[in-house]
Structures are given as C-alpha cells and as structure tokens.
Design an enzyme around this catalytic site. Sequence first.
Site, PDB file in Angstrom:
ATOM      1  N   THR A 197      38.750  46.688  28.839  1.00 14.85           N
ATOM      2  CA  THR A 197      38.349  47.168  30.298  1.00 14.85           C
ATOM      3  C   THR A 197      37.936  48.562  30.421  1.00 14.85           C
ATOM      4  O   THR A 197      37.347  48.916  31.614  1.00 14.85           O
ATOM      5  CB  THR A 197      39.553  46.697  31.338  1.00 14.85           C
ATOM      6  OG1 THR A 197      40.549  47.364  31.167  1.00 14.85           O
ATOM      7  CG2 THR A 197      39.545  45.331  31.490  1.00 14.85           C
ATOM      8  N   GLU A 215      50.426  42.084  27.716  1.00 10.55           N
ATOM      9  CA  GLU A 215      50.863  40.974  28.507  1.00 10.55           C
ATOM     10  C   GLU A 215      50.794  39.770  27.443  1.00 10.55           C
ATOM     11  O   GLU A 215      51.320  38.733  27.671  1.00 10.55           O
ATOM     12  CB  GLU A 215      50.241  40.941  29.808  1.00 10.55           C
ATOM     13  CG  GLU A 215      50.845  41.551  30.785  1.00 10.55           C
ATOM     14  CD  GLU A 215      50.562  43.244  30.349  1.00 10.55           C
ATOM     15  OE1 GLU A 215      49.505  43.572  30.245  1.00 10.55           O
ATOM     16  OE2 GLU A 215      51.560  43.696  30.596  1.00 10.55           O
ATOM     17  N   ASN A 291      52.246  49.491  27.863  1.00  8.67           N
ATOM     18  CA  ASN A 291      53.590  48.963  27.853  1.00  8.67           C
ATOM     19  C   ASN A 291      53.727  48.258  26.449  1.00  8.67           C
ATOM     20  O   ASN A 291      52.995  47.933  25.736  1.00  8.67           O
ATOM     21  CB  ASN A 291      53.825  48.074  28.891  1.00  8.67           C
ATOM     22  CG  ASN A 291      52.862  47.254  29.197  1.00  8.67           C
ATOM     23  OD1 ASN A 291      51.525  47.159  29.857  1.00  8.67           O
ATOM     24  ND2 ASN A 291      53.271  45.804  28.759  1.00  8.67           N
ATOM     25  N   ASP A 336      56.757  47.278  32.036  1.00  4.27           N
ATOM     26  CA  ASP A 336      55.562  47.384  32.117  1.00  4.27           C
ATOM     27  C   ASP A 336      55.196  48.731  32.533  1.00  4.27           C
ATOM     28  O   ASP A 336      54.167  49.045  33.307  1.00  4.27           O
ATOM     29  CB  ASP A 336      54.985  46.451  33.009  1.00  4.27           C
ATOM     30  CG  ASP A 336      53.437  46.460  32.976  1.00  4.27           C
ATOM     31  OD1 ASP A 336      52.814  46.795  32.000  1.00  4.27           O
ATOM     32  OD2 ASP A 336      52.884  45.940  33.932  1.00  4.27           O
ATOM     33  N   CYS A 635      50.626  30.877  36.449  1.00  2.18           N
ATOM     34  CA  CYS A 635      49.030  30.388  37.026  1.00  2.18           C
ATOM     35  C   CYS A 635      48.946  31.756  38.334  1.00  2.18           C
ATOM     36  O   CYS A 635      47.598  32.011  38.532  1.00  2.18           O
ATOM     37  CB  CYS A 635      49.422  29.240  38.283  1.00  2.18           C
ATOM     38  SG  CYS A 635      50.198  27.918  37.135  1.00  2.18           S
ATOM     39  N   HIS A 639      45.591  32.952  40.384  1.00  7.55           N
ATOM     40  CA  HIS A 639      45.567  31.816  41.662  1.00  7.55           C
ATOM     41  C   HIS A 639      46.635  32.464  42.755  1.00  7.55           C
ATOM     42  O   HIS A 639      46.919  31.525  43.687  1.00  7.55           O
ATOM     43  CB  HIS A 639      45.953  30.463  41.101  1.00  7.55           C
ATOM     44  CG  HIS A 639      44.582  29.899  40.424  1.00  7.55           C
ATOM     45  ND1 HIS A 639      43.376  29.546  40.860  1.00  7.55           N
ATOM     46  CD2 HIS A 639      44.754  29.583  39.163  1.00  7.55           C
ATOM     47  CE1 HIS A 639      42.573  29.207  39.844  1.00  7.55           C
ATOM     48  NE2 HIS A 639      43.378  29.140  38.687  1.00  7.55           N
ATOM     49  N   MET A 677      38.857  29.083  33.178  1.00  8.78           N
ATOM     50  CA  MET A 677      40.129  28.219  33.391  1.00  8.78           C
ATOM     51  C   MET A 677      40.598  27.498  32.237  1.00  8.78           C
ATOM     52  O   MET A 677      40.124  26.493  31.714  1.00  8.78           O
ATOM     53  CB  MET A 677      40.039  27.470  34.501  1.00  8.78           C
ATOM     54  CG  MET A 677      41.322  26.308  34.744  1.00  8.78           C
ATOM     55  SD  MET A 677      42.820  27.243  35.003  1.00  8.78           S
ATOM     56  CE  MET A 677      43.976  25.977  34.907  1.00  8.78           C
TER      57      MET A 677
HETATM   58 CA    CA Z   1      50.735  46.015  31.600  1.00 12.77          CA
END
Ligand code: CA
Length: 706
Positions: A197, A215, A291, A336, A635, A639, A677
């Site tokens: 990113t 993550e 992290n 984190d 989720c 969402h 999804m």
């Molecule tokens: Ca992170």
Amino acid sequence: MMSILNNLPKFLVLLCLIGCSPENETPVDEDDSMTSEVSTNPSLITAERIINADDEPQNWLSHGRTYSEQRFSPLDQINDDNVSKLGLAWYYDIPIRRGMEATSIVIDGRMYTTSGWSIVYAIDAKSGEELWVYDPEVPRAWGRYACCDVVNRGVAAWGNMVYVGTIDGRLIAIDAATGEESWSVSTIDRSKPYTITGAPRVVNGKVIIGNGGAEYGVRGYVTAYDAVNGEQLWRFYTVPGNPADGFEDDTQEMAAETWNGQWWLAGGGGTPWDAMAYDPELNLLYIGVGNGSPWDRDKRSPGGGDNLFLSSIVALNPDTGKYVWHYQTTPGDTWDFTATQSIILADIEIEGSQRKVLMQAPKNGYFYVLDRKTGKLISADNYVPVTWSTGVDIASGRPIEAEGARYPDPEQPFLQFPGPFGGHNWHPMSYSPQTGLAYVSAQELPFIYGKDINYKYSPGEWNLAIDFSLSATPDDPAAAKQVDELIKGRLLAWDPVTNKRVFAIEHPGPWNGGILSTAGNLIFQGNIKGEFVAYRADNGDQLWSMQSQTGVVAGPVSYAIDGEQYVSVTVGWGTIYGLVVEKRPPVSRVLTFKLNGDESLPGVVQAALVIPAPKASSASAEQIADGRQQFHQRCFMCHADGAKAGLLPDLRAAASRDVPEAWNEIVLNGALSASGMPGFSSVLTPEKVEDIRQYVIERARVATAE
Ligand code: CA
C-alpha cells in the site's frame, strides 16, 4: 553529497540509459505543445534534484517532498493574510470508490497520483486535465489480503519513470510521458498473503519498496530494485527466518536471539508498509517496521523476547541493504504497535547543541526524538493518553510497561489507550522548520485486548490470536454512547525540543487527514467530516475551510506553475476506519486550490439505503451470540463493526432477503471471490456461517425497528 560522488559513474550510466537511447525518446505532439503549459516530455528526476528539492519549491518531487520527509512547502504566496481567498482551481474525478490515501507527486506541471486498486493517474497540474491512466489490473480476489482497504499512498519518480507498488505485491515502472508500462516485477512469494500500500522511494538509483500483511502471517522485508531495469539489488528482512534454513547474515542471527518458539511458521510479521526517509550526508535509509504476526506475543514467541525488528526504526545502508542501527519503540509488541508511522528528519537545537534528529509519533502513543546518526534516544513523551506504559526510560530507551497490559489472563481482558488504530496512524505528519513544530493527526481510540483461546494459525487467513469481538461496539445504545464519548481526534502541534503540546485543534472524531505545513505560516488538514481546512501554523487559528463531500485522510501537497501557488489533496472515504466504523459518501477526487479559484463541485446524489424488514426468526440467543463473535473475528474488517455497513455492500439488506443457499454460496464457497469477497470454507463450518447469518438478520431487525 559524498554518496553521490562515490556513485557518479553508475549515476552517469543510469542517466544515459534512460536519456540517451533513441527508442526511449518521447515523440512531442506539436499541437499539444502549442496549447498546453505541460511538457509532453517530462523532465528527468535525478538524485541531485531530490537532494536539492528546496531549490525547486514549485515541485513536489518525492513522497514527503524532500528526503527528510518534512512535508513543509517553502512556498508562501498563499499565506495567513490571504488564505481566505483560496478557492477550488480544478477537481479530477476518480471512479474507484475505495479509500484515497495518496500523496501526489508534482513535477514541472504534471501531477502523478494513485487510487484504490493501485491505479495511477497523470494529470495536468494546472488545468486538471487527464494525461493518462495506468491500471495494473489487480485481481480483485487479492483484496482479501488487505487488512485495511485496497488503498495506495502514491508513486515515486526517477529518471523518466514513475513507480507504483500494487496491492498484489508487484512493483511497476511506468513511462511518465505515456503511461506505458516499462517493467514489472513481483516483489513477493505469490503463495503468501502480502500486499503493498505504501509509496516507493528512490535512493541512489534504487527503488525501495516494503510490504504489508502482518495481520495474515508473513515475514516482512524491504527490497531495492534497479530503477532502470527492475533488477533486484538487495533485500533486508525485518524479522529472522527459520534458523534451520540458515540466516541471511549476522544481523538476522542477532535478531533471532530475541525470538522464541517456532515464530517463522506464521512469518513473524514486521512488515514495513509505509514510512521511509533518507539522509544523503550520512547515506542512511530509515525504515519503519510494523507489528508481529500474530499480534499476541505469547502465541508468536512463547517465553517472550523483544522480537527484533518488530515496531522498530531501522537505519540501513541504501547501497547494500546492510543494517546500521535500530531503535525499538515497543519491545515484544503484543498490541499491533507499528513503527511504520511518518519518519521525519530535521536539524534542531536541543539543550544548546545542534542535533541531527529523527522524529516519529508511532501508534504506541510516544513521540520519539532520536539521534539519527547513532539511533540513540534523545526524548520520548506521550502525545496522547497512554495506559499500556507509564513512561520511557531514556537511559535504556525502553518503555516501562503497566501491570496487566500484556493481557496474560484469558479471563482478564485489558482496556487500553492507544489500541490498534494507534495514537497516530499512517496519516502523514509534517514538521515546519519555520515554527519548529511537528503537526500530528492524533487520536484517542480505546481497545480491549484479550486472548483468542481458540487461536490456531491458518495460512492465508486473519491470524491475530486475540478476540476482536471484545472491542465490538456494545449492542446496547447507552453503552455504545459511553464508548463513543471516549473516542477523540485532533490536530496536535508538538514541540520536539520541549516535548510539549503547543496547541491542539479538536475534531468531531478520529481518523483525520495528513498534514502539510507551508512557509505562508499555514497548515492544511482534512478531517473525518469531509472539511479541508487551513490553520495558522503558529497558533492553530482556523482561517479557511471547504467541504469536500466525503472524508479526507491523505496528505496534501503544494506546488507552483507559472508563478501561481496551488494546494492539492486527494479526497475519498474508505480506508480501515471507513470500512469498520464511520460511514461517509465514497466520492474519490483530486481537489486543487489556488487564490481566487472559482471552480465548484457538482452536487452529491446519495441513494438511501433500504433494508427490508426480516421475517420472524427461530434463532436462539446463543446462536446469535456466537454469530456476533464469529462476525467480529472474520467479517467486520470489511463489513463494519455491528454489521452497520461502512463502505461495502450492507449485509443486513442481503441477510433480510433470507436466502440461506445464496448466503452459503458466497460466504462458504466464494461465489463472489472475483469481486473481492473470498469464500471462508477453510476456517468456517456451515453451522458457523449460519450463526453469522442469524446475527446479521438480528442486526437488520434492530435497524428496521429503529
Ligand atoms: Ca497491523
């Protein structure tokens, strides 16, 4: 300068490679060059130009404008006397309705910026007219590996190319004149859930790029590629690999001594996904490290350990990628707490002596000032309320941890400030050498840390080892309101010499924009309510604002063309806070302002959300409770907390239609994976998926009853 001189022969070769070869020359369109102020043959970006960026304040040549990444513009035509006359010069619509985090690059009248799905746009910076668009055609299914929306923070420029890292882990060189792809390399093992990113940086002819994915379970690293042809030149791993495979070098062996157990199975994390800075005199590249994977250190490195280089600032030799020094902001991270937030270099006077410092306000809540030659800590004071620690011991450089902050007991979750959103996140910080202040997009967002007692590493999935449902907004409205009152966001002006807040501007919520400071005694920042605002840099008085129709999170830039100064910012909602918590209209644009600008935005048409009232359900309270827990583990990152729908389709409307077969096809079997999804059959049973559906139906019932 020494580093440039040492590299001169290579540098000349590079210039010749990109500038002397006839097939690389860009044909000049005669008509175009008559009518447009923008050259169709973009000028070459060189090391000298970026090192001496202050000699051409009309441009914004690299991510933080200069290698010091201060995000301070020396332009002062727009200033505290006349900023009230600021108006929209032009806007450029971007059709991608995902978060907009890019800092635009502006070179001799041409702007290069990016949107979600790593798409690059070249725009005439004076008129706003599109010059070209480059779409790397990222497979939408890769979006499942993006923890925090499929965002991109911008390009780097070098030679006659611009460079973008894509959400699916490629680094691509694009001809700045035509938008044609020049070369493309995969920077990752494509079987692993890496993302990119961040914006690349280019140092000494090498394009430097990191990655994200901690993550999900990956091993972080930064890689340098030859700017001309994309050849890989070096790679520095931010965490050690499996000792049985042999260490890459002594540094990795040293780092491995701070780990326990079989940390490499889940990758270890440490993804350097955003901040970098470079000091050309010291020839040091600074990277910010993320992290751990998983978050809970007990599961990542049983028995403890500092786990180098998680949550650290690491100084590297940019020519070789070799380690020089590190400073770890959060030893043994278990929260984190990334140190990927803006790294800013400045030369400031502290206690009577001139110091070359590096500043960072990472997630953990402390504002650090380091000696950037040695990595030695000069000062560290909390810039937001901090409950995980009672302070930082300056002599050892280590934080003093608070009792219980490592949430050791599964029955005793720990309510903490800051949480994973951080006291400050990636939103660019700025430093003005004129006021001597650092400007931080600061926030207070509590989080309840507790163990996921069912945690088991599952490759390619969300691997945190903590129970996210503990921090879901309470269903009870009164309790939800109490939580809401704890949440704050502000523009903080911080003095890095006295380590004190000089002023603060309170915002209606957290997750506000990055900051630009200028020599016109101004700071610019967008906010969560969509306003783009100018304040006095010395005292924070608000002088001007404009409603963007969406949310503003990106860092603004300033540049000049034909003697006229502009301020520009990419706007658009989404990003992690947009997906999880706060809803705003997802309108993506570049907005550019000048004095007496008289352009205006078109009106906004917002379709009203219709949630059909669900039929009566026979689901038990236990089933709904389990569905709530599962929803907030699997989720909610896309969402929304409580299934209230941030940016993506509202699941309450889908669940209300009560078609369990279709629900299962999508959630279990991945019928919509091409749209981003994924199917969850590897981690969820049909029973769990039905529990989630019943929970969402229950949320639809609450929404339609309101
Ligand atoms: Ca992170």
